[in-house]
Design a protein around this motif. Sequence first.
Motif, short mmCIF file in Angstrom:
data_model
loop_
_atom_site.label_atom_id
_atom_site.label_comp_id
_atom_site.label_asym_id
_atom_site.label_seq_id
_atom_site.Cartn_x
_atom_site.Cartn_y
_atom_site.Cartn_z
N GLU A 201 0.63 -0.51 -0.17
CA GLU A 201 -0.44 0.19 -0.03
C GLU A 201 1.19 1.52 0.16
O GLU A 201 0.36 2.35 -0.39
CB GLU A 201 -1.47 -0.28 1.45
N ASP A 202 1.96 1.09 0.47
CA ASP A 202 3.06 2.37 0.61
C ASP A 202 3.82 2.47 -0.85
O ASP A 202 4.66 3.94 -0.83
CB ASP A 202 3.93 2.19 2.05
N ASP A 203 3.93 1.94 -1.69
CA ASP A 203 4.13 1.42 -2.88
C ASP A 203 4.36 2.64 -3.81
O ASP A 203 4.93 3.17 -3.94
CB ASP A 203 4.80 0.68 -3.44
N MET A 204 2.84 2.97 -4.23
CA MET A 204 2.70 3.71 -5.21
C MET A 204 2.66 5.17 -4.47
O MET A 204 3.50 6.03 -4.84
CB MET A 204 1.67 4.06 -6.15
N SER A 205 2.53 5.39 -3.55
CA SER A 205 2.56 6.24 -2.60
C SER A 205 3.80 6.70 -2.82
O SER A 205 3.99 8.39 -2.78
CB SER A 205 1.45 6.27 -1.02
N ALA A 206 5.01 5.61 -2.53
CA ALA A 206 6.19 6.21 -1.94
C ALA A 206 6.43 6.60 -3.62
O ALA A 206 7.42 7.93 -4.06
CB ALA A 206 6.61 5.29 -2.05
N HIS A 207 6.68 6.45 -4.67
CA HIS A 207 6.89 6.89 -5.91
C HIS A 207 6.27 8.21 -6.06
O HIS A 207 7.00 9.51 -6.75
CB HIS A 207 5.89 6.02 -7.40
N ILE A 208 5.65 8.51 -6.13
CA ILE A 208 4.11 9.90 -6.19
C ILE A 208 5.13 11.62 -5.33
O ILE A 208 5.50 11.48 -5.30
CB ILE A 208 3.01 10.07 -5.99
N ARG A 209 5.64 10.27 -3.77
CA ARG A 209 6.19 11.52 -3.34
C ARG A 209 7.62 12.07 -3.68
O ARG A 209 7.86 13.15 -4.00
CB ARG A 209 5.79 11.13 -1.92
N THR A 210 8.19 10.82 -3.95
CA THR A 210 9.56 11.05 -4.95
C THR A 210 9.11 11.81 -6.69
O THR A 210 9.90 12.79 -5.80
CB THR A 210 10.28 9.89 -5.89
N ALA A 211 7.89 12.09 -6.70
CA ALA A 211 8.28 13.26 -7.49
C ALA A 211 7.48 14.18 -7.50
O ALA A 211 8.56 15.51 -8.26
CB ALA A 211 7.21 12.15 -8.94
N LEU A 212 7.14 14.72 -5.93
CA LEU A 212 6.58 15.87 -6.20
C LEU A 212 7.13 16.69 -4.98
O LEU A 212 7.97 17.60 -4.98
CB LEU A 212 5.12 15.69 -4.63
N THR A 213 9.04 15.84 -4.55
CA THR A 213 10.03 15.93 -4.05
C THR A 213 10.96 15.88 -5.24
O THR A 213 11.49 17.20 -6.57
CB THR A 213 10.06 15.65 -2.44
N ALA A 214 12.49 15.52 -4.92
CA ALA A 214 13.10 15.55 -5.78
C ALA A 214 14.24 14.77 -5.28
O ALA A 214 14.89 13.90 -4.07
CB ALA A 214 13.99 16.83 -6.17
N VAL A 215 15.06 14.14 -6.35
CA VAL A 215 15.91 12.72 -6.48
C VAL A 215 17.52 13.60 -6.55
O VAL A 215 18.68 12.89 -6.52
CB VAL A 215 15.90 11.56 -7.11
N ASN A 216 17.49 15.14 -6.59
CA ASN A 216 18.84 15.56 -7.05
C ASN A 216 19.63 16.79 -6.00
O ASN A 216 17.48 17.90 -5.81
CB ASN A 216 19.09 16.75 -8.95
#
Lengths: 140, 140, 140
Positions: free
Chosen positions: A86-101
């Motif tokens: 249940e926390d997997d897709m929400s994790a991907h969306i949180r990543t898109a809303l923030t940053a990886v760089n």
Amino acid sequence: MLRQTLHEFRISTRGRGLYEFTQQVVGWVANSGIRDGLVTLHLRHTSASLVIQENADPDVRRDLEAFFTRLVPDGDPLFIHTAEGEDDMSAHIRTALTAVNLSIPVHQGVLGLGTWQGVYLWEHRSSPHSRKVMAHLLGE
Amino acid sequence: MLRQTLHEFRISTRGRGLYEFTQQVVGWVANSGIRDGLVTLHLRHTSASLVIQENADPDVRRDLEAFFTRLVPDGDPLFIHTAEGEDDMSAHIRTALTAVNLSIPVHQGVLGLGTWQGVYLWEHRSSPHSRKVMAHLLGE
Amino acid sequence: MLRQTLHEFRISTRGRGLYEFTQQVVGWVANSGIRDGLVTLHLRHTSASLVIQENADPDVRRDLEAFFTRLVPDGDPLFIHTAEGEDDMSAHIRTALTAVNLSIPVHQGVLGLGTWQGVYLWEHRSSPHSRKVMAHLLGE
């Protein structure tokens, strides 16, 4: 003359939350001998983020987590990518809303963070993970 | 000795969605002869984004699109910038919520992406567009 | 041969909104003598952002502000970090949802912005502030 160096940071997480690793970055820059330049950090995952946030009051991190939990509900019936929990897709969306760089200049041997800024890995999964951050340092 | 090279990628889009161009970046880096360094990508538009996301299950991209469609409604009565269509202001907001820049280290000739990471242009407009991404590669 | 230079921009804000400083960046790059390279900007605060957005119609900035005001309510009862005012925690969240870093290639003496792109500091606090942006320019 300009030169560069590469490094990999490993950060162990114990569920959701913000994990500060500012001192690891500061130490690596100090050891490099580079006094002026640019640090770039890249997180090699799609279910966690890199963020610069306030490192004074821990309530800020608590409120960030609470807000994102409400904004991106786990197990939202909208999601069809549900096989990994249940926390997997929400994790991907949180990543898109923030940053990886992140990119931070270095001046006179000091990382150019503001007074209240810390460098954080934001874990978006509920279970513990070992996260890898690639780092590039350019300068002289 | 460190050197740099610049390039422009062109990506044709056919409406909303995530368009992977990881292999174009990988090929450009390989052809440059640079083995260690840093790639920086900049999208020259304000109604599309650059994101790094999971490239394994296409449902992740479908769910990202569905979530952002609900979070940022087209034609929201809140908007006064409506002259270019119902998807225009929502596209600008999606861009603000994501990113137009990415930076990825290169190590031993390999782009430092994680196992499941791909580089995507995220088109936020409904109609087809030709998108330009400026790329800078530093290294040796 | 590649070289680098560092600079600090100061931007005075008068409450919430987007403050363009594209011309300051353009002028600094022109004065550096660097014709090809990469500009990196880092904001030294956790309650404001750096964004690239449309600089044609001011309604876009008005709608961005309106959308974020609705998405991240000031004084949300969810927040426990409230000592610095109702707009403080919402400011930190707006920062997490946007960015504090930007990277823009420079080609033939021209900053690689698209036709409609401007560089903005987005102030998220209601009161006036003096904001600092560290800038790194690499190139030749």
